[in-house]
Design an enzyme around this catalytic site. Structure first.
Site, PDB file in Angstrom:
ATOM      1  N   SER A 145       0.861  -1.187   0.000  1.00  0.00           N
ATOM      2  CA  SER A 145       0.000   0.000   0.000  1.00  0.00           C
ATOM      3  C   SER A 145       0.898   1.238   0.000  1.00  0.00           C
ATOM      4  O   SER A 145       2.007   1.188   0.544  1.00  0.00           O
ATOM      5  CB  SER A 145      -0.875   0.025   1.257  1.00  0.00           C
ATOM      6  OG  SER A 145      -1.489   1.298   1.413  1.00  0.00           O
ATOM      7  N   TYR A 158      -1.363  -1.059  10.290  1.00  0.00           N
ATOM      8  CA  TYR A 158      -1.516  -1.361   8.863  1.00  0.00           C
ATOM      9  C   TYR A 158      -0.291  -0.880   8.076  1.00  0.00           C
ATOM     10  O   TYR A 158       0.264  -1.615   7.247  1.00  0.00           O
ATOM     11  CB  TYR A 158      -2.785  -0.682   8.359  1.00  0.00           C
ATOM     12  CG  TYR A 158      -3.142  -0.944   6.921  1.00  0.00           C
ATOM     13  CD1 TYR A 158      -3.781  -2.129   6.549  1.00  0.00           C
ATOM     14  CD2 TYR A 158      -2.883   0.005   5.933  1.00  0.00           C
ATOM     15  CE1 TYR A 158      -4.135  -2.360   5.227  1.00  0.00           C
ATOM     16  CE2 TYR A 158      -3.239  -0.217   4.615  1.00  0.00           C
ATOM     17  CZ  TYR A 158      -3.861  -1.398   4.260  1.00  0.00           C
ATOM     18  OH  TYR A 158      -4.207  -1.612   2.950  1.00  0.00           O
ATOM     19  N   LYS A 162       2.414  -3.135   5.958  1.00  0.00           N
ATOM     20  CA  LYS A 162       2.656  -2.941   4.521  1.00  0.00           C
ATOM     21  C   LYS A 162       4.119  -2.579   4.248  1.00  0.00           C
ATOM     22  O   LYS A 162       4.684  -2.978   3.230  1.00  0.00           O
ATOM     23  CB  LYS A 162       1.712  -1.865   3.979  1.00  0.00           C
ATOM     24  CG  LYS A 162       0.234  -2.273   4.025  1.00  0.00           C
ATOM     25  CD  LYS A 162      -0.034  -3.535   3.234  1.00  0.00           C
ATOM     26  CE  LYS A 162      -1.522  -3.867   3.128  1.00  0.00           C
ATOM     27  NZ  LYS A 162      -1.767  -5.090   2.346  1.00  0.00           N
TER      28      LYS A 162
END
Ligand code: NAI
Length: 250
Positions: A145, A158, A162
Protein backbone atom coordinates in the site's frame (compact mmCIF):
# COMPACT_ATOMS: atom_id res chain seq x y z
CA UNK A 1 -3.41 -16.60 -32.96
CA UNK A 2 -1.43 -15.08 -30.14
CA UNK A 3 -1.17 -17.19 -26.97
CA UNK A 4 -2.91 -15.77 -23.93
CA UNK A 5 -0.45 -14.25 -21.46
CA UNK A 6 -0.94 -16.80 -18.68
CA UNK A 7 -2.03 -19.83 -20.72
CA UNK A 8 -1.02 -23.08 -19.00
CA UNK A 9 -0.08 -21.33 -15.78
CA UNK A 10 -1.51 -21.77 -12.30
CA UNK A 11 -1.94 -18.81 -9.96
CA UNK A 12 -2.65 -18.84 -6.23
CA UNK A 13 -4.28 -15.67 -4.93
CA UNK A 14 -5.05 -15.11 -1.25
CA UNK A 15 -8.19 -13.20 -0.29
CA UNK A 16 -9.86 -13.24 -3.69
CA UNK A 17 -13.55 -13.68 -2.91
CA UNK A 18 -14.07 -9.97 -3.58
CA UNK A 19 -12.35 -6.63 -4.08
CA UNK A 20 -8.83 -6.34 -5.46
CA UNK A 21 -8.05 -10.05 -5.12
CA UNK A 22 -11.13 -10.98 -7.12
CA UNK A 23 -10.29 -8.44 -9.84
CA UNK A 24 -6.81 -9.98 -10.07
CA UNK A 25 -8.31 -13.47 -10.30
CA UNK A 26 -10.58 -12.29 -13.14
CA UNK A 27 -7.71 -10.74 -15.10
CA UNK A 28 -5.60 -13.86 -14.65
CA UNK A 29 -8.48 -16.18 -15.60
CA UNK A 30 -9.17 -14.08 -18.69
CA UNK A 31 -5.49 -14.39 -19.57
CA UNK A 32 -5.82 -18.17 -19.54
CA UNK A 33 -4.59 -19.08 -16.05
CA UNK A 34 -5.97 -21.77 -13.78
CA UNK A 35 -6.89 -20.17 -10.45
CA UNK A 36 -6.69 -21.25 -6.83
CA UNK A 37 -7.92 -18.69 -4.36
CA UNK A 38 -8.49 -18.43 -0.63
CA UNK A 39 -10.75 -16.19 1.43
CA UNK A 40 -12.47 -15.85 4.78
CA UNK A 41 -15.83 -14.59 3.49
CA UNK A 42 -18.91 -16.82 3.57
CA UNK A 43 -18.79 -20.12 1.68
CA UNK A 44 -21.54 -18.79 -0.53
CA UNK A 45 -19.53 -15.71 -1.49
CA UNK A 46 -16.51 -17.91 -2.24
CA UNK A 47 -18.51 -20.25 -4.45
CA UNK A 48 -20.21 -17.38 -6.31
CA UNK A 49 -16.84 -15.83 -7.12
CA UNK A 50 -15.38 -19.20 -8.13
CA UNK A 51 -18.33 -19.85 -10.45
CA UNK A 52 -17.89 -16.47 -12.15
CA UNK A 53 -14.20 -17.22 -12.69
CA UNK A 54 -14.98 -20.61 -14.24
CA UNK A 55 -16.82 -18.79 -17.02
CA UNK A 56 -13.39 -17.93 -18.46
CA UNK A 57 -12.87 -21.63 -19.18
CA UNK A 58 -9.97 -22.51 -16.86
CA UNK A 59 -9.86 -24.63 -13.75
CA UNK A 60 -10.78 -22.83 -10.50
CA UNK A 61 -10.44 -24.05 -6.91
CA UNK A 62 -11.55 -22.14 -3.85
CA UNK A 63 -10.48 -22.70 -0.24
CA UNK A 64 -11.87 -21.04 2.86
CA UNK A 65 -8.47 -20.89 4.49
CA UNK A 66 -6.64 -18.47 6.79
CA UNK A 67 -3.51 -17.19 5.06
CA UNK A 68 -2.08 -16.23 8.45
CA UNK A 69 -2.16 -19.84 9.69
CA UNK A 70 1.25 -21.36 8.91
CA UNK A 71 0.23 -25.01 8.90
CA UNK A 72 -3.01 -24.34 7.03
CA UNK A 73 -0.93 -22.75 4.26
CA UNK A 74 1.37 -25.78 4.12
CA UNK A 75 -1.65 -28.05 3.70
CA UNK A 76 -3.10 -25.70 1.08
CA UNK A 77 0.11 -25.83 -0.94
CA UNK A 78 0.10 -29.64 -0.90
CA UNK A 79 -3.47 -29.53 -2.20
CA UNK A 80 -2.51 -27.12 -4.98
CA UNK A 81 0.35 -29.33 -6.13
CA UNK A 82 -1.82 -32.45 -5.93
CA UNK A 83 -4.66 -30.86 -7.87
CA UNK A 84 -2.84 -28.67 -10.40
CA UNK A 85 0.60 -30.29 -10.50
CA UNK A 86 2.29 -26.89 -10.52
CA UNK A 87 2.31 -23.30 -9.29
CA UNK A 88 3.58 -20.38 -11.35
CA UNK A 89 2.28 -17.23 -9.69
CA UNK A 90 1.61 -16.37 -6.04
CA UNK A 91 -0.34 -13.22 -5.20
CA UNK A 92 -0.44 -12.20 -1.55
CA UNK A 93 -3.52 -10.04 -1.40
CA UNK A 94 -5.36 -11.02 1.81
CA UNK A 95 -5.47 -8.05 4.12
CA UNK A 96 -7.45 -6.35 6.87
CA UNK A 97 -7.54 -3.03 8.72
CA UNK A 98 -8.12 -2.33 12.42
CA UNK A 99 -7.68 1.44 12.40
CA UNK A 100 -7.14 3.59 15.45
CA UNK A 101 -4.79 6.26 16.68
CA UNK A 102 -1.74 4.69 18.30
CA UNK A 103 -2.72 5.90 21.77
CA UNK A 104 -6.02 4.07 21.48
CA UNK A 105 -4.80 1.03 19.58
CA UNK A 106 -5.01 -2.16 21.59
CA UNK A 107 -2.64 -5.08 21.40
CA UNK A 108 -5.19 -7.30 19.62
CA UNK A 109 -5.59 -4.82 16.77
CA UNK A 110 -1.84 -4.60 16.35
CA UNK A 111 -1.35 -8.38 16.38
CA UNK A 112 -4.30 -9.15 14.09
CA UNK A 113 -3.16 -6.78 11.33
CA UNK A 114 0.49 -7.86 11.45
CA UNK A 115 -0.57 -11.48 11.42
CA UNK A 116 -3.05 -11.33 8.53
CA UNK A 117 -1.20 -8.80 6.38
CA UNK A 118 2.47 -9.66 6.97
CA UNK A 119 2.90 -13.09 8.51
CA UNK A 120 0.58 -14.52 5.83
CA UNK A 121 3.13 -13.46 3.20
CA UNK A 122 5.92 -15.30 5.01
CA UNK A 123 3.73 -18.41 5.16
CA UNK A 124 2.79 -18.48 1.49
CA UNK A 125 6.17 -17.38 0.13
CA UNK A 126 7.90 -20.12 2.12
CA UNK A 127 5.48 -22.81 0.95
CA UNK A 128 5.40 -21.62 -2.68
CA UNK A 129 9.16 -21.26 -2.93
CA UNK A 130 9.63 -25.01 -2.51
CA UNK A 131 7.46 -25.56 -5.58
CA UNK A 132 9.13 -22.71 -7.51
CA UNK A 133 12.61 -24.11 -6.84
CA UNK A 134 11.63 -27.50 -8.25
CA UNK A 135 10.09 -25.87 -11.32
CA UNK A 136 13.03 -23.48 -11.66
CA UNK A 137 10.72 -20.49 -11.99
CA UNK A 138 8.13 -18.53 -10.09
CA UNK A 139 6.55 -15.13 -9.65
CA UNK A 140 5.57 -13.52 -6.35
CA UNK A 141 3.36 -10.43 -6.22
CA UNK A 142 2.66 -8.88 -2.83
CA UNK A 143 -0.08 -6.30 -2.38
CA UNK A 144 1.39 -3.57 -0.18
CA UNK A 145 0.00 0.00 0.00
CA UNK A 146 1.20 3.57 -0.44
CA UNK A 147 0.55 3.80 3.29
CA UNK A 148 3.46 1.39 3.77
CA UNK A 149 5.72 3.94 2.06
CA UNK A 150 4.48 7.21 3.54
CA UNK A 151 2.74 6.16 6.79
CA UNK A 152 -0.78 7.19 7.76
CA UNK A 153 -2.20 8.66 10.96
CA UNK A 154 -4.63 6.15 12.46
CA UNK A 155 -3.08 3.18 10.66
CA UNK A 156 0.23 2.51 12.46
CA UNK A 157 -0.42 -1.25 12.50
CA UNK A 158 -1.52 -1.36 8.86
CA UNK A 159 1.32 0.90 7.65
CA UNK A 160 3.86 -1.21 9.56
CA UNK A 161 2.48 -4.41 8.04
CA UNK A 162 2.66 -2.94 4.52
CA UNK A 163 6.18 -1.56 5.03
CA UNK A 164 7.08 -5.03 6.27
CA UNK A 165 5.72 -6.54 3.07
CA UNK A 166 8.00 -4.25 1.05
CA UNK A 167 11.04 -5.39 3.06
CA UNK A 168 10.05 -9.01 2.54
CA UNK A 169 9.48 -8.47 -1.19
CA UNK A 170 12.93 -6.98 -1.72
CA UNK A 171 14.72 -9.56 0.43
CA UNK A 172 13.08 -12.43 -1.44
CA UNK A 173 14.07 -10.82 -4.75
CA UNK A 174 17.70 -10.72 -3.58
CA UNK A 175 17.71 -14.26 -2.19
CA UNK A 176 15.94 -15.99 -5.05
CA UNK A 177 16.75 -14.00 -8.20
CA UNK A 178 19.45 -16.51 -9.13
CA UNK A 179 16.76 -19.23 -9.06
CA UNK A 180 14.59 -17.42 -11.59
CA UNK A 181 12.07 -16.38 -8.96
CA UNK A 182 10.84 -12.79 -9.24
CA UNK A 183 9.35 -10.90 -6.31
CA UNK A 184 7.59 -7.56 -6.65
CA UNK A 185 5.07 -5.52 -4.71
CA UNK A 186 2.19 -3.33 -5.82
CA UNK A 187 1.41 -0.32 -3.67
CA UNK A 188 -2.17 0.73 -4.42
CA UNK A 189 -3.44 4.12 -3.39
CA UNK A 190 -7.10 4.67 -2.66
CA UNK A 191 -9.12 1.90 -4.35
CA UNK A 192 -12.93 1.52 -4.38
CA UNK A 193 -13.65 -1.67 -2.41
CA UNK A 194 -15.45 -2.78 0.74
CA UNK A 195 -12.30 -1.87 2.68
CA UNK A 196 -12.61 1.82 1.78
CA UNK A 197 -16.36 2.16 1.52
CA UNK A 198 -16.80 2.59 5.27
CA UNK A 199 -14.65 5.73 5.37
CA UNK A 200 -16.36 9.00 6.22
CA UNK A 201 -17.47 11.02 3.18
CA UNK A 202 -15.32 13.98 4.29
CA UNK A 203 -12.27 11.78 4.45
CA UNK A 204 -13.01 10.38 0.97
CA UNK A 205 -13.27 13.95 -0.38
CA UNK A 206 -9.92 14.85 1.24
CA UNK A 207 -8.28 11.86 -0.39
CA UNK A 208 -9.74 12.56 -3.82
CA UNK A 209 -8.46 16.15 -3.77
CA UNK A 210 -4.95 14.87 -3.24
CA UNK A 211 -5.05 12.53 -6.27
CA UNK A 212 -3.59 14.09 -9.45
CA UNK A 213 -5.74 11.82 -11.63
CA UNK A 214 -8.80 13.09 -9.70
CA UNK A 215 -10.51 9.77 -9.09
CA UNK A 216 -10.36 6.80 -6.81
CA UNK A 217 -8.75 3.71 -8.26
CA UNK A 218 -10.70 0.64 -9.34
CA UNK A 219 -9.75 -2.92 -8.42
CA UNK A 220 -9.11 -3.46 -12.15
CA UNK A 221 -6.42 -0.75 -12.12
CA UNK A 222 -4.48 -2.86 -9.63
CA UNK A 223 -5.29 -6.09 -11.48
CA UNK A 224 -3.81 -4.80 -14.76
CA UNK A 225 -0.52 -4.15 -12.99
CA UNK A 226 -0.65 -7.60 -11.37
CA UNK A 227 -1.17 -9.22 -14.78
CA UNK A 228 1.87 -7.38 -16.13
CA UNK A 229 3.99 -8.52 -13.17
CA UNK A 230 2.70 -12.10 -13.45
CA UNK A 231 3.43 -12.42 -17.16
CA UNK A 232 6.73 -12.82 -18.98
CA UNK A 233 6.36 -9.23 -20.22
CA UNK A 234 7.95 -8.20 -16.93
CA UNK A 235 10.67 -10.86 -16.96
CA UNK A 236 13.46 -8.35 -16.14
CA UNK A 237 11.62 -6.72 -13.24
CA UNK A 238 12.20 -7.87 -9.65
CA UNK A 239 12.53 -6.32 -6.20
CA UNK A 240 10.32 -3.38 -7.17
CA UNK A 241 7.37 -1.62 -5.61
CA UNK A 242 5.01 -0.31 -8.27
CA UNK A 243 2.57 2.36 -7.14
CA UNK A 244 -0.91 2.19 -8.62
CA UNK A 245 -2.21 5.29 -6.96
CA UNK A 246 -3.28 7.94 -9.48
CA UNK A 247 -0.14 9.86 -8.58
CA UNK A 248 -1.15 10.48 -4.96
CA UNK A 249 2.36 9.75 -3.71
CA UNK A 250 5.12 11.08 -5.93
P1 NAI B 1 -11.51 -6.57 0.87
O1 NAI B 1 -11.78 -6.47 2.33
O2 NAI B 1 -12.54 -6.18 -0.10
O3 NAI B 1 -11.07 -8.09 0.53
C1 NAI B 1 -10.19 -8.76 1.35
C2 NAI B 1 -10.17 -10.23 0.97
O4 NAI B 1 -9.23 -10.92 1.84
C3 NAI B 1 -11.49 -10.97 1.15
O5 NAI B 1 -11.60 -11.94 0.13
C4 NAI B 1 -11.34 -11.64 2.51
O6 NAI B 1 -12.16 -12.80 2.65
C5 NAI B 1 -9.88 -12.02 2.46
N1 NAI B 1 -9.24 -12.25 3.74
C6 NAI B 1 -9.24 -11.47 4.85
N2 NAI B 1 -8.49 -12.04 5.81
C7 NAI B 1 -8.01 -13.20 5.30
C8 NAI B 1 -7.19 -14.23 5.81
N3 NAI B 1 -6.69 -14.19 7.05
N4 NAI B 1 -6.91 -15.30 5.01
C9 NAI B 1 -7.40 -15.36 3.76
N5 NAI B 1 -8.17 -14.41 3.22
C10 NAI B 1 -8.48 -13.36 3.99
O7 NAI B 1 -10.15 -5.75 0.68
P2 NAI B 1 -9.51 -5.03 -0.62
O8 NAI B 1 -9.78 -3.58 -0.53
O9 NAI B 1 -9.84 -5.76 -1.85
O10 NAI B 1 -7.96 -5.22 -0.27
C11 NAI B 1 -7.15 -6.24 -0.82
C12 NAI B 1 -5.69 -5.94 -0.51
O11 NAI B 1 -5.34 -4.69 -1.06
C13 NAI B 1 -5.39 -5.85 0.98
O12 NAI B 1 -4.12 -6.41 1.24
C14 NAI B 1 -5.37 -4.36 1.23
O13 NAI B 1 -4.58 -4.03 2.34
C15 NAI B 1 -4.75 -3.87 -0.07
N6 NAI B 1 -4.99 -2.47 -0.36
C16 NAI B 1 -6.27 -1.98 -0.50
C17 NAI B 1 -6.46 -0.65 -0.77
C18 NAI B 1 -7.81 -0.05 -0.94
O14 NAI B 1 -7.90 1.18 -1.05
N7 NAI B 1 -8.88 -0.83 -0.97
C19 NAI B 1 -5.31 0.28 -0.89
C20 NAI B 1 -4.04 -0.34 -0.73
C21 NAI B 1 -3.90 -1.68 -0.47
Amino acid sequence: MEMKQLQGKTALITGASRGIGYAIARQFAAAGADIVFTHLSSDEQGQTSAEALRAFGGKVSVYRSDAADFSAVEVLMQEVVREFGRLDVLVNNAGITRDNLLLRMDEQSWDAVIRVNLKSCFNTVKAATRVFLKQRSGVIINIASVVGIKGNAGQANYAASKAGIIGLTKSVALELGSRNIRSNAIAPGFIETAMTQDLAEASIQDWKQAIPLQRMGLPEDVAHCALFLASDTSSYITGQVIQVDGGVLT
